[in-house]
Design an enzyme around this catalytic site. Structure first.
Site, mmCIF file in Angstrom:
data_model
loop_
_atom_site.group_PDB
_atom_site.id
_atom_site.type_symbol
_atom_site.label_atom_id
_atom_site.label_comp_id
_atom_site.label_asym_id
_atom_site.label_seq_id
_atom_site.Cartn_x
_atom_site.Cartn_y
_atom_site.Cartn_z
ATOM 1 N N ARG A 139 19.846 4.250 -5.852
ATOM 2 C CA ARG A 139 21.218 4.387 -5.343
ATOM 3 C C ARG A 139 22.003 3.073 -5.413
ATOM 4 O O ARG A 139 23.230 3.077 -5.275
ATOM 5 C CB ARG A 139 21.233 4.962 -3.921
ATOM 6 C CG ARG A 139 20.590 4.103 -2.881
ATOM 7 C CD ARG A 139 20.509 4.825 -1.552
ATOM 8 N NE ARG A 139 21.811 4.963 -0.905
ATOM 9 C CZ ARG A 139 22.480 3.971 -0.335
ATOM 10 N NH1 ARG A 139 21.985 2.756 -0.326
ATOM 11 N NH2 ARG A 139 23.657 4.195 0.235
ATOM 12 N N ASP A 179 26.999 0.057 3.853
ATOM 13 C CA ASP A 179 25.854 0.699 4.482
ATOM 14 C C ASP A 179 25.355 -0.054 5.694
ATOM 15 O O ASP A 179 25.463 -1.267 5.764
ATOM 16 C CB ASP A 179 24.669 0.774 3.505
ATOM 17 C CG ASP A 179 24.918 1.744 2.391
ATOM 18 O OD1 ASP A 179 25.768 2.623 2.564
ATOM 19 O OD2 ASP A 179 24.252 1.610 1.359
ATOM 20 N N GLU A 185 -9.277 7.060 0.451
ATOM 21 C CA GLU A 185 -9.234 5.938 1.402
ATOM 22 C C GLU A 185 -8.635 4.689 0.775
ATOM 23 O O GLU A 185 -8.585 3.632 1.404
ATOM 24 C CB GLU A 185 -10.634 5.641 1.952
ATOM 25 C CG GLU A 185 -11.226 6.753 2.783
ATOM 26 C CD GLU A 185 -10.319 7.197 3.918
ATOM 27 O OE1 GLU A 185 -9.872 6.347 4.699
ATOM 28 O OE2 GLU A 185 -10.057 8.415 4.016
ATOM 29 N N PRO A 189 -0.757 0.453 2.875
ATOM 30 C CA PRO A 189 -0.466 -0.030 4.232
ATOM 31 C C PRO A 189 -0.677 -1.542 4.361
ATOM 32 O O PRO A 189 -0.165 -2.156 5.297
ATOM 33 C CB PRO A 189 -1.473 0.717 5.120
ATOM 34 C CG PRO A 189 -2.016 1.832 4.287
ATOM 35 C CD PRO A 189 -1.884 1.416 2.859
HETATM 36 C C1 4H6 Z 1 -3.434 2.558 -1.072
HETATM 37 C C2 4H6 Z 1 -4.463 2.116 -0.260
HETATM 38 C C3 4H6 Z 1 1.166 3.533 1.672
HETATM 39 C C4 4H6 Z 1 -2.765 3.726 -0.753
HETATM 40 C C5 4H6 Z 1 -4.827 2.869 0.845
HETATM 41 C C6 4H6 Z 1 0.084 4.304 1.261
HETATM 42 C C7 4H6 Z 1 0.724 4.191 3.923
HETATM 43 C C8 4H6 Z 1 1.495 3.471 3.017
HETATM 44 C C9 4H6 Z 1 -3.132 4.503 0.340
HETATM 45 C C10 4H6 Z 1 -4.183 4.056 1.168
HETATM 46 C C11 4H6 Z 1 -0.651 4.999 2.216
HETATM 47 C C12 4H6 Z 1 2.655 2.656 3.494
HETATM 48 C C13 4H6 Z 1 -5.183 6.109 2.043
HETATM 49 C C14 4H6 Z 1 -5.236 4.084 3.356
HETATM 50 C C15 4H6 Z 1 -5.296 6.908 3.329
HETATM 51 C C16 4H6 Z 1 -5.376 4.934 4.588
HETATM 52 C C17 4H6 Z 1 -2.375 5.782 0.630
HETATM 53 N N1 4H6 Z 1 -0.309 4.927 3.519
HETATM 54 N N2 4H6 Z 1 -4.584 4.808 2.291
HETATM 55 N N3 4H6 Z 1 2.765 2.393 4.778
HETATM 56 N N4 4H6 Z 1 -1.746 5.763 1.914
HETATM 57 O O1 4H6 Z 1 3.466 2.251 2.669
HETATM 58 O O2 4H6 Z 1 -6.018 6.154 4.267
#
Ligand code: 4H6
Length: 238
Positions: A153, A168, A115, A88
């Site tokens: 793709r 697209d 996490e 994220p």
């Molecule tokens: C790496 C670090 C990608 C991967 C933290 C992964 C959303 C996206 C994750 C986390 C993801 C995206 C674990 C942090 C769950 C929050 C796996 N979430 N998380 N938006 N989660 O690309 O808690």
């Protein structure tokens, strides 16, 4: 092109890759996708891949050792492979990046769980942190599938040449116009008459106008970067 995906849940990704256009691309040899189970590089009787965060707090963090060893097991095309963590915190993935990536030789995707991942993996291995959108997922696997799908793709030969990826939505920075197929009447709703007229120039202008209308209404933020012609600007002025 080659993808190596490091994950604790390879079966999830495998199931997606076994269907449709991606399966065909893999079978044709247009892309090579290897799944690496991080658990195979965990140690001890319990094959632990996570541990408690230093400093305290909720949840667990992925241990660096298993990911480090999984990465070192990947056949690297030296100098031209890139390691991406789906997270994220990453730069937001979008169509221009998918085009760039479709020219790369090897992309190594790491899917985090729990996490997140020990920061020292980012410091030592990660070239790029990518996010597929502003929301939190339980793991990076869906993000990895989004990236693979969007990139594969675009590889020449994958879409069978029956259509142009340049048509697209997003390639010109606009949303797609409304589309219809048979029957002509469905639950009392008619197909717009112009699409039945056979007048290709009128149809082209109608579609462009509908694309612009939708973009203005739904995604006005896209207009700043859209590739607009003089005709588009005239339609927008109207
Ligand atoms: C790496 C670090 C990608 C991967 C933290 C992964 C959303 C996206 C994750 C986390 C993801 C995206 C674990 C942090 C769950 C929050 C796996 N979430 N998380 N938006 N989660 O690309 O808690």
């Amino acid at each position: 092109m080659r993808f190596d995906v490091l994950t604790l849940f390879p079966e999830m990704i495998e199931a997606y890759l076994r269907q449709g256009i991606l399966a065909r691309a893999i079978n044709k040899g247009l892309v090579n996708i290897k799944l690496v189970n991080i658990r195979d590089f965990a140690r001890g009787r319990h094959k632990t891949t996570d541990d408690r965060p230093y400093g305290g707090g909720e949840g667990m963090i992925m241990k660096p050792g298993p990911i480090d060893r999984a990465l070192k097991s990947v056949d690297r095309v030296e100098g031209i492979s890139r390691v991406i963590l789906l997270s994220p915190q990453g730069k937001q993935f979008a169509q221009p990046m998918a085009w760039d990536m479709s020219q790369w030789h090897q992309v190594i995707l790491i899917c985090g769980r729990y996490e997140g991942v020990d920061e020292r993996i980012l410091a030592t291995h990660i070239d790029l942190e990518l996010s597929v959108g502003d929301y939190v997922l339980t793991g990076g696997e869906l993000g990895a599938m989004v990236v693979i799908d969007a990139v594969v793709r675009l590889i020449p030969g994958v879409l069978g040449g029956e259509r142009s990826t340049l048509e697209d939505s997003f390639e010109e920075g606009l949303l797609k116009y409304p589309q219809y197929t048979r029957p002509r009447t469905f639950q009392g709703m008619e197909v717009p008459g112009i699409l039945l007229s056979g007048d290709h120039e009128k149809i082209r202008v109608w579609r462009r106008r509908e694309s612009l209308r939708r973009t203005v209404e739904r995604r006005p933020d896209l207009l700043k970067q859209a590739r607009l012609t003089a005709e588009d600007k005239a339609i927008l002025a109207e």
